[in-house]
Motif scaffolding. Structure first.
Motif, PDB file in Angstrom:
ATOM      1  N   TRP A  73       1.179  -2.700   2.087  1.00 43.85           N
ATOM      2  CA  TRP A  73       1.427  -2.238   0.820  1.00 43.85           C
ATOM      3  C   TRP A  73       0.952  -0.806   0.553  1.00 43.85           C
ATOM      4  O   TRP A  73       1.789   0.045  -0.155  1.00 43.85           O
ATOM      5  CB  TRP A  73       0.749  -3.165  -0.474  1.00 43.85           C
ATOM      6  N   PHE A  74      -0.203  -0.579   0.861  1.00 44.44           N
ATOM      7  CA  PHE A  74      -0.675   0.690   0.843  1.00 44.44           C
ATOM      8  C   PHE A  74       0.033   1.951   1.551  1.00 44.44           C
ATOM      9  O   PHE A  74       0.353   3.064   0.998  1.00 44.44           O
ATOM     10  CB  PHE A  74      -2.226   1.034   1.225  1.00 44.44           C
ATOM     11  N   GLU A  75       0.458   1.446   2.708  1.00 41.37           N
ATOM     12  CA  GLU A  75       1.206   2.460   3.732  1.00 41.37           C
ATOM     13  C   GLU A  75       2.598   2.855   2.712  1.00 41.37           C
ATOM     14  O   GLU A  75       2.959   3.885   2.738  1.00 41.37           O
ATOM     15  CB  GLU A  75       1.603   1.922   4.845  1.00 41.37           C
ATOM     16  N   SER A  76       3.093   1.902   2.271  1.00 37.02           N
ATOM     17  CA  SER A  76       4.314   2.049   1.465  1.00 37.02           C
ATOM     18  C   SER A  76       4.244   2.701  -0.017  1.00 37.02           C
ATOM     19  O   SER A  76       4.863   3.590  -0.174  1.00 37.02           O
ATOM     20  CB  SER A  76       4.972   0.461   0.872  1.00 37.02           C
ATOM     21  N   MET A  77       2.988   2.530  -0.573  1.00 38.19           N
ATOM     22  CA  MET A  77       2.565   3.171  -1.732  1.00 38.19           C
ATOM     23  C   MET A  77       2.520   4.711  -1.313  1.00 38.19           C
ATOM     24  O   MET A  77       3.102   5.488  -2.266  1.00 38.19           O
ATOM     25  CB  MET A  77       1.421   2.669  -2.316  1.00 38.19           C
ATOM     26  N   GLN A  78       1.948   4.886  -0.208  1.00 43.97           N
ATOM     27  CA  GLN A  78       1.641   6.488   0.119  1.00 43.97           C
ATOM     28  C   GLN A  78       3.147   7.101   0.388  1.00 43.97           C
ATOM     29  O   GLN A  78       3.319   8.117   0.007  1.00 43.97           O
ATOM     30  CB  GLN A  78       0.798   6.539   1.221  1.00 43.97           C
ATOM     31  N   ALA A  79       3.980   6.473   0.976  1.00 43.43           N
ATOM     32  CA  ALA A  79       5.158   6.894   1.443  1.00 43.43           C
ATOM     33  C   ALA A  79       6.071   7.369   0.287  1.00 43.43           C
ATOM     34  O   ALA A  79       6.916   8.157   0.197  1.00 43.43           O
ATOM     35  CB  ALA A  79       6.146   5.979   2.384  1.00 43.43           C
ATOM     36  N   ALA A  80       5.753   6.253  -0.871  1.00 41.86           N
ATOM     37  CA  ALA A  80       6.679   6.488  -1.966  1.00 41.86           C
ATOM     38  C   ALA A  80       6.063   7.369  -3.247  1.00 41.86           C
ATOM     39  O   ALA A  80       6.590   7.370  -4.221  1.00 41.86           O
ATOM     40  CB  ALA A  80       7.029   5.015  -2.602  1.00 41.86           C
ATOM     41  N   ASN A  81       4.758   7.588  -2.877  1.00 40.18           N
ATOM     42  CA  ASN A  81       4.035   8.561  -3.893  1.00 40.18           C
ATOM     43  C   ASN A  81       3.624   7.480  -5.200  1.00 40.18           C
ATOM     44  O   ASN A  81       3.477   7.864  -6.097  1.00 40.18           O
ATOM     45  CB  ASN A  81       4.515   9.799  -4.229  1.00 40.18           C
ATOM     46  N   VAL A  82       3.405   6.472  -4.947  1.00 40.41           N
ATOM     47  CA  VAL A  82       3.194   5.339  -6.056  1.00 40.41           C
ATOM     48  C   VAL A  82       1.719   5.221  -5.868  1.00 40.41           C
ATOM     49  O   VAL A  82       1.051   4.644  -4.946  1.00 40.41           O
ATOM     50  CB  VAL A  82       3.927   4.008  -5.959  1.00 40.41           C
ATOM     51  N   ASP A  83       0.878   5.326  -6.836  1.00 34.46           N
ATOM     52  CA  ASP A  83      -0.425   5.444  -7.255  1.00 34.46           C
ATOM     53  C   ASP A  83      -0.804   4.056  -7.907  1.00 34.46           C
ATOM     54  O   ASP A  83      -2.126   3.975  -8.311  1.00 34.46           O
ATOM     55  CB  ASP A  83      -1.128   6.461  -7.718  1.00 34.46           C
TER      56      ASP A  83
END
Length: 484
Positions: free
Chosen positions: A194-204
């Motif tokens: 999930w964190f990898e996807s959040m980094q890619a999408a700039n979602v914090d």
């Protein structure tokens, strides 16, 4: 007037947001009466409480009235009219019929300084839907400056990027249930994905059910996305704003940015009738003047008011010939309270007469004096379920003694309190019957007398004595409320 079947021939958070940053910044009030802000002490970051699923505008108003400053609402895209629009509700089948724009207009009218709004977008899942949501939120932000105090949530993480890039608070709705029953190593692997996807999408931000809060805390508390600390948003519907030990139950969630909890608005008493008096014979209900009968020489006298120095309030003095009255319907706030769970309160000094506070005409409810006994009547199950054989208490007449009488009913049990002490309790069941309305243009609730089903308002069973105030609540006051 009451009519008995067998006698019918004889005789009724503090959360302050930075306007130029997507970082949530808080200034915690920490007061005992706070409904939104939670202080845990020490150097821990504060947490914000928000009311879950304020989709119905009545629930939103109840939350505002209760002092809550943060809310969550479900939103979906509707195309049934041909023109896509954002509607309130989990999906079409549960839509409230109100558009999101209308909802925001109402919220801004109710509470323009609201602190936080959690927007659960159910179908922020396509470019077309994203464009509709972008346009609507941009227009609303231009109108109301809502960006610093709104969270955009979606399970479709790539469609959150534009909002994050443009300064909106965002949260990825995780598939949190996949963490249940897993080992710590397996949970870490899922969270890392999930964190990898959040980094890619700039979602914090990431949101989840509080049942997995420990795993989420372990795996996200030190994470950052492009230099911004990951904010955790959760919900626990088993917690309620009305829980007596709420503060202690919240301790374990101190790391969260926002926690959604249940707001049982139907269980929280709401004052729907508040009759107070002022000088020169004036009576008001919730601040608006209410009517009395016009004086008729030899028959109906004006009702004087005077200051009661003991209670520092004006009281009305009744002689049994006149009353104040409030029109209502079966479906308005007063009628809904009567037909559901309610609390009814009066502060009075009886000298005689019959009905100090009532609406009874072959049905209804109200207080009644029977000599030196105070009774409460309630019509349900095809009969006068109260007072029964013992829902009555003695009072003294004519010696300037004041009584604060409160009756509560939770659809199962009726309780009577006098001056803060419970004096009666009994089981009551059956469908409530409203007073008859065959001739009267409106049902009336009487203060100082009872309603009569007649073409023009007229008093019957007038009360003699003094009344300081009369109140009706939708919902049940607790013993603690009544003892205050």
């Amino acid at each position: 007037m009451k009519t008995f079947p067998f006698l019918s021939s004889l005789f009724a958070g503090m959360l302050l947001f930075s306007a130029c940053s997507s970082e949530l910044t808080t200034d915690i009030n920490g007061s005992a009466g706070s409904k939104t802000d939670v202080r845990f002490g020490g150097d821990s970051d504060p947490m914000l409480l928000a009311a879950h699923k304020c989709n119905e505008i009545t629930k939103l108003q109840d939350a505002v009235d209760y002092g809550i400053q943060a809310y969550e609402v479900d939103i979906h895209v509707d195309r049934t009219t041909g023109t896509p629009r954002l509607m309130i509700g989990h999906e079409l089948e549960t839509s409230t019929g109100q558009t999101f724009v209308e909802y925001m207009d109402d919220l801004m009218a109710m509470n323009p300084d609201f602190r936080f709004l959690w927007l659960d977008f159910k179908d922020l899942s396509t470019d077309e839907n994203e464009a509709i949501i972008k346009e609507t939120l941009t227009n609303l932000d231009n109108l109301y400056n809502i960006k610093p105090r709104v969270l955009v949530e979606s399970r479709y993480i790539t469609h959150l990027t534009w909002f994050a890039d443009n300064g909106w608070h965002v949260s990825f709705y995780s598939t949190w249930s996949s963490l249940e029953g897993k080992t710590a190593a397996q949970q870490k692997e899922i969270c890392d994905g999930w964190f990898e996807s959040m980094q890619a999408a700039n979602v914090d931000g990431i949101s989840f059910d509080a049942r997995v809060y420990e795993a989420m805390k372990t795996n996200f508390q030190d994470k950052t996305v492009n230099g911004r600390k990951v904010k955790q948003y959760a919900w626990n519907y088993y917690l309620q704003y009305t829980d007596a030990d709420l503060q202690s139950q919240l301790q374990k969630y101190s790391h969260l940015a926002v926690l959604l909890i249940g707001f049982p608005n139907d269980e929280i008493p709401k004052l729907v009738m508040d009759v107070q008096f002022a000088e020169n014979g004036v009576a008001t209900n919730n601040g608006a003047s209410i009517a009395t009968l016009a004086p008729v020489e030899g028959t109906v006298t004006a009702i004087p008011t005077r200051l009661n120095s003991t209670y520092n309030k004006y009281e009305a003095v009744f002689d049994g010939t006149n009353f104040f009255y409030i029109p209502y319907t079966k479906t308005d706030a007063i009628g809904s309270a009567m037909g559901g769970k309610f609390s009814i309160e009066i502060l009075f000094s009886p000298d005689g007469g019959i009905n100090p506070f009532s609406s009874m005409e072959s049905g209804g409810l109200g207080y009644e004096l029977a000599g030196s006994n105070l009774k409460f009547y309630y019509h349900a199950g095809g009969k006068w379920a109260l007072p029964g054989t013992n829902f009555t208490t003695p009072v003294q007449l004519g010696n300037n003694t004041y009584y604060r009488a409160v009756v509560t009913y939770d659809k199962t049990t009726a309780k009577m309190y006098i001056n803060g002490t419970k004096v009666k309790e009994t089981k009551v069941s059956g469908t409530f019957k409203y007073p008859n309305q065959n001739t009267a243009p409106s049902l009336l609730f009487g203060i100082g007398g009872d309603y009569r089903d007649s073409a023009a308002p007229s008093v019957q069973n007038g009360f003699i004595g003094k009344i300081v105030y009369a109140k009706l609540y939708k919902g049940v006051l607790t013993a603690a409320d009544i003892q205050q």
